[in-house]
Design a protein around this motif. Structure first.
Motif, PDB file in Angstrom:
ATOM      1  N   ALA A   1     -20.594   0.717  73.588  1.00 15.93           N
ATOM      2  CA  ALA A   1     -21.107   2.090  73.510  1.00 15.93           C
ATOM      3  C   ALA A   1     -22.046   2.295  72.327  1.00 15.93           C
ATOM      4  O   ALA A   1     -22.963   3.104  72.391  1.00 15.93           O
ATOM      5  CB  ALA A   1     -19.951   3.083  73.451  1.00 15.93           C
ATOM      6  N   ASP A   2     -21.852   1.527  71.243  1.00 18.31           N
ATOM      7  CA  ASP A   2     -22.727   1.658  70.076  1.00 18.31           C
ATOM      8  C   ASP A   2     -23.972   0.777  70.175  1.00 18.31           C
ATOM      9  O   ASP A   2     -24.753   0.693  69.238  1.00 18.31           O
ATOM     10  CB  ASP A   2     -21.964   1.361  68.785  1.00 18.31           C
ATOM     11  CG  ASP A   2     -21.503  -0.081  68.664  1.00 18.31           C
ATOM     12  OD1 ASP A   2     -21.748  -0.901  69.579  1.00 18.31           O
ATOM     13  OD2 ASP A   2     -20.867  -0.408  67.637  1.00 18.31           O
ATOM     14  N   GLY A   3     -24.147   0.102  71.297  1.00 20.55           N
ATOM     15  CA  GLY A   3     -25.316  -0.742  71.507  1.00 20.55           C
ATOM     16  C   GLY A   3     -25.140  -2.177  71.055  1.00 20.55           C
ATOM     17  O   GLY A   3     -26.028  -3.005  71.255  1.00 20.55           O
ATOM     18  N   SER A   4     -23.998  -2.482  70.466  1.00 20.28           N
ATOM     19  CA  SER A   4     -23.800  -3.842  69.964  1.00 20.28           C
ATOM     20  C   SER A   4     -23.359  -4.790  71.078  1.00 20.28           C
ATOM     21  O   SER A   4     -22.819  -4.377  72.097  1.00 20.28           O
ATOM     22  CB  SER A   4     -22.769  -3.856  68.829  1.00 20.28           C
ATOM     23  OG  SER A   4     -21.488  -3.483  69.303  1.00 20.28           O
ATOM     24  N   SER A   5     -23.606  -6.056  70.830  1.00 20.41           N
ATOM     25  CA  SER A   5     -23.240  -7.102  71.775  1.00 20.41           C
ATOM     26  C   SER A   5     -21.976  -7.795  71.301  1.00 20.41           C
ATOM     27  O   SER A   5     -21.737  -7.908  70.104  1.00 20.41           O
ATOM     28  CB  SER A   5     -24.357  -8.137  71.857  1.00 20.41           C
ATOM     29  OG  SER A   5     -23.931  -9.279  72.577  1.00 20.41           O
ATOM     30  N   HIS A   6     -21.224  -8.316  72.236  1.00 17.94           N
ATOM     31  CA  HIS A   6     -20.049  -9.102  71.864  1.00 17.94           C
ATOM     32  C   HIS A   6     -20.480 -10.455  71.291  1.00 17.94           C
ATOM     33  O   HIS A   6     -19.716 -11.110  70.608  1.00 17.94           O
ATOM     34  CB  HIS A   6     -19.128  -9.305  73.071  1.00 17.94           C
ATOM     35  CG  HIS A   6     -19.628 -10.334  74.023  1.00 17.94           C
ATOM     36  ND1 HIS A   6     -20.639 -10.074  74.917  1.00 17.94           N
ATOM     37  CD2 HIS A   6     -19.289 -11.629  74.186  1.00 17.94           C
ATOM     38  CE1 HIS A   6     -20.892 -11.174  75.606  1.00 17.94           C
ATOM     39  NE2 HIS A   6     -20.089 -12.132  75.185  1.00 17.94           N
ATOM     40  N   ASP A   7     -21.723 -10.863  71.564  1.00 17.40           N
ATOM     41  CA  ASP A   7     -22.238 -12.152  71.100  1.00 17.40           C
ATOM     42  C   ASP A   7     -23.728 -12.017  70.771  1.00 17.40           C
ATOM     43  O   ASP A   7     -24.586 -12.456  71.531  1.00 17.40           O
ATOM     44  CB  ASP A   7     -22.022 -13.215  72.174  1.00 17.40           C
ATOM     45  CG  ASP A   7     -22.300 -14.621  71.696  1.00 17.40           C
ATOM     46  OD1 ASP A   7     -22.884 -14.787  70.602  1.00 17.40           O
ATOM     47  OD2 ASP A   7     -21.945 -15.560  72.409  1.00 17.40           O
ATOM     48  N   PRO A   8     -24.043 -11.403  69.624  1.00 16.64           N
ATOM     49  CA  PRO A   8     -25.447 -11.152  69.293  1.00 16.64           C
ATOM     50  C   PRO A   8     -26.300 -12.412  69.231  1.00 16.64           C
ATOM     51  O   PRO A   8     -27.448 -12.398  69.655  1.00 16.64           O
ATOM     52  CB  PRO A   8     -25.392 -10.479  67.926  1.00 16.64           C
ATOM     53  CG  PRO A   8     -23.998 -10.101  67.690  1.00 16.64           C
ATOM     54  CD  PRO A   8     -23.137 -10.878  68.619  1.00 16.64           C
ATOM     55  N   ALA A   9     -25.755 -13.497  68.738  1.00 18.56           N
ATOM     56  CA  ALA A   9     -26.539 -14.726  68.611  1.00 18.56           C
ATOM     57  C   ALA A   9     -27.063 -15.200  69.967  1.00 18.56           C
ATOM     58  O   ALA A   9     -28.187 -15.692  70.068  1.00 18.56           O
ATOM     59  CB  ALA A   9     -25.707 -15.818  67.944  1.00 18.56           C
TER      60      ALA A   9
END
Length: 80
Positions: free
Chosen positions: A49-57
């Motif tokens: 919901a905050d736009g973050s990814s579970h795996d940004p890399a």
């Protein structure tokens, strides 16, 4: 559930919660399915919901290729 993710166009982003509402389940269940078989779809288009990814890399190269604006760990998007 994967069909709902498959409907997203390149550059389009949605949340686990929005996918969950569309298919009639909860966001955690969406996350669990994508963790298990997300490789079969464009998993990087589904974020928290905050736009973050579970795996940004792993997400950032896909976001860059699709022109999705991001901070390096989260997408910058307008939620309707």
């Amino acid at each position: 559930m994967l069909a709902a993710v498959d409907k997203l166009s390149p550059g389009e982003v949605t949340t686990y919660g929005e996918i969950a509402a569309e298919v009639g389940t909860g966001p955690r269940q969406v996350g669990r399915v994508l963790a298990e078989v997300g490789h079969l779809t464009a998993w990087w288009r589904v974020v928290r919901a905050d736009g973050s990814s579970h795996d940004p890399a792993r997400s950032v190269p896909h976001w860059d290729a699709e022109g999705i604006s991001h901070t390096g760990c989260a997408v910058r998007w307008q939620h309707d």
